[in-house]
Design a protein around this motif. Structure first.
Motif, PDB file in Angstrom:
ATOM      1  N   UNK A 107      57.489  72.296 -36.097  1.00 66.66           N
ATOM      2  CA  UNK A 107      57.005  72.571 -34.044  1.00 66.66           C
ATOM      3  C   UNK A 107      57.110  74.237 -34.663  1.00 66.66           C
ATOM      4  N   UNK A 108      57.227  74.814 -35.421  1.00 70.85           N
ATOM      5  CA  UNK A 108      56.477  75.868 -35.870  1.00 70.85           C
ATOM      6  C   UNK A 108      54.654  75.990 -36.827  1.00 70.85           C
ATOM      7  N   UNK A 109      54.684  74.880 -37.298  1.00 70.18           N
ATOM      8  CA  UNK A 109      53.279  75.348 -37.745  1.00 70.18           C
ATOM      9  C   UNK A 109      52.501  74.260 -36.842  1.00 70.18           C
ATOM     10  N   UNK A 110      52.912  73.355 -35.585  1.00 72.80           N
ATOM     11  CA  UNK A 110      51.911  72.815 -34.403  1.00 72.80           C
ATOM     12  C   UNK A 110      51.637  74.218 -33.489  1.00 72.80           C
ATOM     13  N   UNK A 132      64.063  79.295 -19.774  1.00 68.09           N
ATOM     14  CA  UNK A 132      65.545  79.951 -19.996  1.00 68.09           C
ATOM     15  C   UNK A 132      66.548  79.340 -20.758  1.00 68.09           C
ATOM     16  N   UNK A 133      65.837  78.217 -21.231  1.00 73.64           N
ATOM     17  CA  UNK A 133      66.402  77.641 -22.212  1.00 73.64           C
ATOM     18  C   UNK A 133      66.721  78.499 -23.469  1.00 73.64           C
ATOM     19  N   UNK A 134      67.877  78.660 -23.782  1.00 73.98           N
ATOM     20  CA  UNK A 134      68.329  79.273 -25.060  1.00 73.98           C
ATOM     21  C   UNK A 134      67.369  78.961 -26.807  1.00 73.98           C
ATOM     22  N   UNK A 135      66.951  77.847 -26.812  1.00 78.82           N
ATOM     23  CA  UNK A 135      66.653  77.216 -27.926  1.00 78.82           C
ATOM     24  C   UNK A 135      65.273  76.673 -28.314  1.00 78.82           C
ATOM     25  N   UNK A 136      64.827  77.053 -26.848  1.00 82.62           N
ATOM     26  CA  UNK A 136      63.296  77.131 -26.829  1.00 82.62           C
ATOM     27  C   UNK A 136      62.843  78.943 -26.982  1.00 82.62           C
ATOM     28  N   UNK A 137      63.454  79.741 -26.509  1.00 81.22           N
ATOM     29  CA  UNK A 137      63.912  80.976 -26.825  1.00 81.22           C
ATOM     30  C   UNK A 137      64.181  81.433 -28.274  1.00 81.22           C
ATOM     31  N   UNK A 138      64.524  80.693 -28.751  1.00 78.19           N
ATOM     32  CA  UNK A 138      64.946  81.244 -30.187  1.00 78.19           C
ATOM     33  C   UNK A 138      63.753  80.890 -31.177  1.00 78.19           C
ATOM     34  N   UNK A 139      63.185  79.811 -30.304  1.00 78.90           N
ATOM     35  CA  UNK A 139      62.053  78.717 -31.241  1.00 78.90           C
ATOM     36  C   UNK A 139      60.607  79.959 -31.228  1.00 78.90           C
ATOM     37  N   UNK A 140      60.472  79.763 -29.738  1.00 73.70           N
ATOM     38  CA  UNK A 140      59.329  80.712 -30.082  1.00 73.70           C
ATOM     39  C   UNK A 140      58.937  82.431 -30.247  1.00 73.70           C
ATOM     40  N   UNK A 141      60.244  83.291 -30.333  1.00 68.23           N
ATOM     41  CA  UNK A 141      61.008  84.019 -30.675  1.00 68.23           C
ATOM     42  C   UNK A 141      60.200  84.282 -32.062  1.00 68.23           C
ATOM     43  N   UNK A 142      60.918  82.802 -32.958  1.00 73.75           N
ATOM     44  CA  UNK A 142      60.201  82.342 -34.379  1.00 73.75           C
ATOM     45  C   UNK A 142      59.278  82.418 -35.046  1.00 73.75           C
ATOM     46  N   UNK A 143      58.121  82.213 -33.165  1.00 72.66           N
ATOM     47  CA  UNK A 143      56.277  82.379 -33.605  1.00 72.66           C
ATOM     48  C   UNK A 143      55.906  83.335 -33.154  1.00 72.66           C
TER      49      UNK A 143
END
Length: 263
Positions: A107-110, A132-143
């Motif tokens: 996901x991060x690579x994409x 407002x989804x916490x999982x997506x929030x964490x993912x995009x913060x990591x990006x």
């Protein structure tokens, strides 16, 4: 090259049909799993498809139907819009890696591949609504994205600021219903308790007018800290939209504000 992820645009009729097939599966599976959800009905409707197709077909500021491709097969998709006629924003409307390819950093690579593609196609920075989804929030913060208030509908936004220094400008918004102004106000409400400007900046802005009233405004591209701006009464209540594309000094911003026409 083996295992390299690339972006391919859906340009043929068959590709477009495949894109919409995968988009609808994504809506049902990941975004609106409740069959009774009213929003689900709209996003699966012909009306939504027609609206997006018009944006896709317009000559400028269009959206793109993109697939992530690796080892001869599609592994996900994205639906970005690049506003080349405005400030170079890439708004990521939809982003999905197919379930069977998730994990192991795919996901991060994409996401990185998508952002590189956006820059190559004229984007200076990126923004998205994470729902407002916490999982997506964490993912995009990591990006590299950060929270950036909410849009005119109250939906939470995230932004990836530009890395390069590019111009900024200040302009007055006269229409209180302008979506940019509503976004600015909503963003301030969301972030005002988290960030405060320095006393030195606040004092400098106060020199603009003896009758000035303090307004704390969050730049629509929140790179610099929250900017506390004092505007003359003649400008209020129209406020001002402040687009800051790089960290700038107080003196530079003051110069831009002084250039505003005041009746």
């Amino acid at each position: 090259m083996e295992n390299q992820i690339t972006v391919r645009e859906a340009v043929t009729q068959d590709d477009a049909a495949l894109f919409w097939e995968q988009l609808h599966l994504y809506y049902k599976r990941d975004i609106f799993p409740d069959p009774e959800d009213e929003e689900r009905e709209y996003f699966l409707s012909d009306e939504h498809c027609t609206t997006m197709q018009k944006i896709h077909d317009r000559p400028q500021d269009r959206c793109y139907y993109l697939f992530f491709h690796r080892n001869g097969q599609d592994i996900g998709f994205a639906l970005p819009v690049i506003y080349t006629s405005e400030d170079g924003k890439c708004f990521v409307m939809e982003y999905c890696v197919y379930p069977e390819y998730r994990g192991n950093g795919t996901g991060k690579e994409c996401a990185k591949v998508l952002l590189d593609w956006a820059k190559e196609n004229g984007a200076f920075y990126a923004e998205l609504n994470y729902g407002g989804n916490n999982r997506r929030l964490r993912f995009w913060k990591s990006a590299g994205f950060t929270e950036n208030g909410v849009d005119e509908w109250g939906e939470p936004l995230m932004i990836l600021p530009p890395k390069d220094e590019i111009p900024f400008y200040v302009e007055i918004l006269n229409d209180p219903t302008d979506w940019q102004l509503l976004k600015l106000e909503n963003g301030f409400k969301k972030t005002s308790e988290k960030k405060r400007c320095r006393k030195k900046s606040r004092s400098s802005f106060r020199t603009l007018s003896k009758k000035a009233r303090l307004l704390s405004l969050l730049p629509s591209v929140a790179i610099a800290p929250l900017v506390c701006v004092v505007l003359p009464d003649a400008i209020r209540p129209s406020l001002a939209r402040i687009r800051v594309y790089m960290k700038i000094s107080t003196s530079s911003l003051l110069s831009a504000i002084r250039a505003l026409p005041v009746n």
